[in-house]
Each structure stands twice: as C-alpha cells, then as structure tokens.
Scaffold this motif. Structure first.
Motif, PDB file in Angstrom:
ATOM      1  N   GLY A  46       1.110  -0.950   0.058  1.00 25.58           N
ATOM      2  CA  GLY A  46      -0.099  -0.297   0.301  1.00 25.58           C
ATOM      3  C   GLY A  46       0.778   1.238   0.147  1.00 25.58           C
ATOM      4  O   GLY A  46       0.227   2.162  -0.497  1.00 25.58           O
ATOM      5  N   LEU A  47       1.996   1.296   0.918  1.00 25.84           N
ATOM      6  CA  LEU A  47       3.009   2.860   0.995  1.00 25.84           C
ATOM      7  C   LEU A  47       3.728   2.980  -0.711  1.00 25.84           C
ATOM      8  O   LEU A  47       3.144   3.710  -0.940  1.00 25.84           O
ATOM      9  CB  LEU A  47       3.768   2.132   2.032  1.00 25.84           C
ATOM     10  CG  LEU A  47       3.245   2.255   3.336  1.00 25.84           C
ATOM     11  CD1 LEU A  47       4.481   1.805   4.335  1.00 25.84           C
ATOM     12  CD2 LEU A  47       2.382   3.688   3.792  1.00 25.84           C
ATOM     13  N   ALA A  48       4.440   1.222  -1.378  1.00 20.36           N
ATOM     14  CA  ALA A  48       4.908   1.561  -2.169  1.00 20.36           C
ATOM     15  C   ALA A  48       3.593   1.836  -3.189  1.00 20.36           C
ATOM     16  O   ALA A  48       4.047   2.898  -4.352  1.00 20.36           O
ATOM     17  CB  ALA A  48       4.954   0.057  -2.804  1.00 20.36           C
ATOM     18  N   ALA A  49       2.568   1.862  -3.454  1.00 20.92           N
ATOM     19  CA  ALA A  49       1.606   2.550  -4.371  1.00 20.92           C
ATOM     20  C   ALA A  49       1.142   3.723  -4.292  1.00 20.92           C
ATOM     21  O   ALA A  49       1.146   4.751  -5.350  1.00 20.92           O
ATOM     22  CB  ALA A  49      -0.113   1.686  -4.328  1.00 20.92           C
ATOM     23  N   LEU A  50       1.234   4.217  -3.054  1.00 22.03           N
ATOM     24  CA  LEU A  50       1.067   5.864  -2.961  1.00 22.03           C
ATOM     25  C   LEU A  50       1.953   6.314  -3.139  1.00 22.03           C
ATOM     26  O   LEU A  50       1.320   7.511  -4.201  1.00 22.03           O
ATOM     27  CB  LEU A  50       0.529   5.997  -1.403  1.00 22.03           C
ATOM     28  CG  LEU A  50      -0.636   5.561  -0.200  1.00 22.03           C
ATOM     29  CD1 LEU A  50      -0.721   5.748   0.726  1.00 22.03           C
ATOM     30  CD2 LEU A  50      -1.663   6.257  -1.025  1.00 22.03           C
ATOM     31  N   ALA A  51       4.166   5.839  -3.012  1.00 17.20           N
ATOM     32  CA  ALA A  51       4.321   6.543  -3.699  1.00 17.20           C
ATOM     33  C   ALA A  51       4.784   6.573  -5.042  1.00 17.20           C
ATOM     34  O   ALA A  51       4.810   7.961  -5.629  1.00 17.20           O
ATOM     35  CB  ALA A  51       5.591   5.918  -3.260  1.00 17.20           C
ATOM     36  N   LEU A  52       4.282   5.281  -5.416  1.00 20.80           N
ATOM     37  CA  LEU A  52       4.017   5.482  -6.867  1.00 20.80           C
ATOM     38  C   LEU A  52       2.685   6.763  -7.542  1.00 20.80           C
ATOM     39  O   LEU A  52       3.100   7.199  -8.428  1.00 20.80           O
ATOM     40  CB  LEU A  52       4.100   4.155  -7.542  1.00 20.80           C
ATOM     41  CG  LEU A  52       4.986   3.006  -7.724  1.00 20.80           C
ATOM     42  CD1 LEU A  52       4.627   1.793  -7.991  1.00 20.80           C
ATOM     43  CD2 LEU A  52       5.819   3.531  -8.693  1.00 20.80           C
ATOM     44  N   ALA A  53       1.331   6.216  -7.399  1.00 26.68           N
ATOM     45  CA  ALA A  53       0.736   7.039  -7.841  1.00 26.68           C
ATOM     46  C   ALA A  53       0.946   8.950  -7.258  1.00 26.68           C
ATOM     47  O   ALA A  53       0.091   9.705  -8.381  1.00 26.68           O
ATOM     48  CB  ALA A  53      -0.509   6.572  -6.459  1.00 26.68           C
ATOM     49  N   ALA A  54       1.637   9.120  -6.205  1.00 29.63           N
ATOM     50  CA  ALA A  54       2.163  10.192  -6.500  1.00 29.63           C
ATOM     51  C   ALA A  54       3.125  11.124  -7.151  1.00 29.63           C
ATOM     52  O   ALA A  54       3.684  11.910  -7.489  1.00 29.63           O
ATOM     53  CB  ALA A  54       2.455  10.652  -4.992  1.00 29.63           C
ATOM     54  N   THR A  55       3.935   9.491  -7.594  1.00 32.52           N
ATOM     55  CA  THR A  55       5.119  10.468  -8.975  1.00 32.52           C
ATOM     56  C   THR A  55       4.655  11.003 -10.285  1.00 32.52           C
ATOM     57  O   THR A  55       3.501  10.599 -10.421  1.00 32.52           O
ATOM     58  CB  THR A  55       6.310   9.281  -8.294  1.00 32.52           C
ATOM     59  OG1 THR A  55       4.392   8.143  -9.928  1.00 32.52           O
ATOM     60  CG2 THR A  55       7.124   8.541  -8.085  1.00 32.52           C
ATOM     61  N   SER A  56       5.685  11.742 -10.990  1.00 31.64           N
ATOM     62  CA  SER A  56       4.644  12.932 -11.998  1.00 31.64           C
ATOM     63  C   SER A  56       5.985  12.034 -12.661  1.00 31.64           C
ATOM     64  O   SER A  56       6.902  11.972 -12.973  1.00 31.64           O
ATOM     65  CB  SER A  56       4.448  14.247 -12.217  1.00 31.64           C
ATOM     66  OG  SER A  56       5.475  14.644 -11.165  1.00 31.64           O
ATOM     67  N   GLY A  57       5.199  12.948 -14.088  1.00 29.83           N
ATOM     68  CA  GLY A  57       6.828  12.434 -15.261  1.00 29.83           C
ATOM     69  C   GLY A  57       7.133  10.350 -15.608  1.00 29.83           C
ATOM     70  O   GLY A  57       5.985   9.406 -15.280  1.00 29.83           O
ATOM     71  N   ALA A  58       7.920  10.419 -16.153  1.00 28.71           N
ATOM     72  CA  ALA A  58       8.597   9.406 -16.444  1.00 28.71           C
ATOM     73  C   ALA A  58       9.672   9.055 -16.192  1.00 28.71           C
ATOM     74  O   ALA A  58      10.309   9.789 -15.857  1.00 28.71           O
ATOM     75  CB  ALA A  58       8.072   8.659 -18.666  1.00 28.71           C
ATOM     76  N   PRO A  59      10.269   7.674 -15.663  1.00 28.07           N
ATOM     77  CA  PRO A  59      11.980   7.751 -16.100  1.00 28.07           C
ATOM     78  C   PRO A  59      12.672   7.501 -17.046  1.00 28.07           C
ATOM     79  O   PRO A  59      12.050   7.072 -18.317  1.00 28.07           O
ATOM     80  CB  PRO A  59      11.405   5.972 -15.146  1.00 28.07           C
ATOM     81  CG  PRO A  59      10.568   5.776 -15.841  1.00 28.07           C
ATOM     82  CD  PRO A  59       9.351   6.869 -15.642  1.00 28.07           C
TER      83      PRO A  59
END
Length: 296
Positions: A46-59
């Motif tokens: 769940g924490l990983a999902a929240l962190a990824l959802a909060a990111t913007s742009g692309a690697p």
C-alpha cells in the motif's frame, strides 16, 4: 449512480481494501501460517502504491537501465539460492522468502512502456526472460512475453532488441513449461479457492470473485480511449495480471493477491499505484521497426 469511475483512485482503493479483507479472512479460515507476513505485505504494498501514484513524469534512460538492472540482479540472486527440488524461484530476505518475479514485472512493464527500448533495457529484459526459464518459472516467462508484446503492439513501434527480447521470452516460456516441476500445490498458495470452498462454500466464492477481479482495473482502463498512465503501460499491466491469474487457475502457480505470497501482494498493489498516476505517455499509431534508440 456511482460517484466515481471504476478505475478512479477511490475505486482502486476500495478494491484493494476488499481484496485485503477477503484474502486475510480466507487464509485465516483455512489455517494458513504466519498471517503477519501477509498483513505486512499489504501494508508495504500500500505504501509503495501511494508512492508510485504520487510520482509524475516518466523514468529517464538511466533510471530505466537501473530499474531493469536491479530486476535482473534479483532474479539472478534467486538462481543462486538452494531452491526446492531443483526449482529456484525464491530468495531469502531475512526470515522471509520472497519470489522476486511478481515484484519486478510491474517495474519492467513501466520502463518498457516509457519509450522504445535500446540495447541496455531491452537486452536486460531478454536476459531476465532467460533467467525465468532457468528457474524454471513458466508463469513469469509467459507474463514477461505478454508484457513485451502488449507494449510493442500498443505502441506499434519496436526496436530490434525488443523483438529479440520478445522472441527469447516466448522461447523461454516454451523451455520452462516443458521442464519438470515436482512441486506439489499448497492449499493456502496455489489452491486457495478450492481450499476455501472446502472449508466454507461462501468463502470459496468470495475468493474466486476477488481473484477474477485482480486484473479488472487494468482491463477496464485498457478498453477506454483515455488510458491514464499511458496506453502501453496500461495494456502491459493488463496483460501481466491476466496471465498470472490464468496461470493460477492451473493450480501450479500462486493465486495473485488472494493466496499467501507477499511478493504477489506487493507487486499487484504497485501496479495499482502505477495505474493511478496521471497520463504519462503518448500512443504511436504507425507501425515501425525503430533503429537503436540510444541508452533507453
């Protein structure tokens, strides 16, 4: 009228919570061991999902190479482990044993979906395909092939290395599926639906429904024209989880997010986090075989 879309962040959160509740209830009903590990996996995922959802742009290219290289290293470590009856799909992390494939496959889908991949990223993906076959892990081999195919066919552009990676992943699946797999299915891992049904038919039905819904957010988003997160990524994640759920139906492979298995829980929740991100890619509509594309 439902106040939010079926794949909105609110809907994804509701599905995740319901999956957690059903999974833990069913595992408790059939007497699965160490429920604390599964509970912790849901928290970490769940924490990983929240962190990824909060990111913007692309690697960028360097991050993509780093992520794919990290994935390659984790699978390689699993091959160095003693394994069980010749099958080496797991790695020890302290007192816990994890299967790295479901952890790395969503990340591989992410970096491959960003842009046509050159030799470093697609070459590492091809190497991972061979490592999956060596484990052997037919489910992961098939899932990786499905991810690469979904990316190139959605984007309608492929680099020579992506084509090589796709061919090797299909060949790896054929090799892996024809090798002996002596491991017997376990009630709380591969046979979770049947074990739940045997204990309480209503629990078996609930487990089956929740398992069938695991790939549903990605499939629904893939069928929409406005595919947030990028069309290639959405289709890749849909292909990934459809294959893993179908593989579990054979009772030879874990039931993702429902049966016992921390890595599948975390990987699925990470995928939901990637789906919850804002649109980050543009679909290319003309088929092409791209030349080398630099470092990506």
């Amino acid at each position: 009228m439902i106040p939010f879309g079926l794949t909105s962040r609110s809907a994804l959160a509701v599905q995740a919570v319901l999956t957690v509740a059903v999974s833990l209830a069913v595992l408790s009903l059939i007497g699965a061991p160490v429920l604390a590990v599964q509970t912790a996996a849901y928290g970490i995922g769940g924490l990983a999902a929240l962190a990824l959802a909060a990111t913007s742009g692309a690697p960028g290219p360097r991050v993509s190479i780093g992520v794919t290289g990290f994935a390659f290293a984790l699978i390689l470590i699993s091959l160095a482990e003693p394994g069980v009856e010749g099958v080496r799909r797991w790695m020890a992390v302290g007192p816990v044993t994890l299967q790295p494939a479901p952890l790395v496959l969503p990340l591989i889908a992410w970096v491959l979906a960003v842009r046509p991949a050159g030799w470093p990223v697609a070459g590492l993906a091809a190497g991972i395909a061979l490592l999956f076959a060596a484990q052997p892990d037919p489910a992961a081999s098939a899932a990786l092939a499905a991810v690469i195919a979904a990316v190139v066919f959605t984007r309608r552009r492929a680099t020579p290395t992506e084509i090589v990676a796709l061919i090797l992943s299909v060949a790896g699946f054929v090799w892996a599926v024809t090798r002996p797999d002596p491991l017997a299915p376990v009630d709380h891992v591969e046979r979770i639906v049947l074990a739940a049904w045997a204990a309480e038919p209503a629990a078996g039905i609930a487990a089956a429904v929740v398992l069938a819904l695991v790939p549903s957010p990605f499939l629904i988003r893939a069928l929409r024209r406005n595919t947030g997160g990028g069309p290639a990524l959405v289709h890749a994640l849909a292909a990934l989880w459809v294959v893993l759920v179908l593989a579990s139906v054979t009772q030879r492979f874990p039931a993702p997010a429902v049966g016992y298995g921390a890595a599948f829980v975390i990987g699925w929740l990470m995928s939901l986090g990637l789906l919850a991100r804002k649109r980050a890619a543009v679909e290319v509509r003309t088929w092409a075989i791209s030349p080398g594309v630099g470092k990506g």
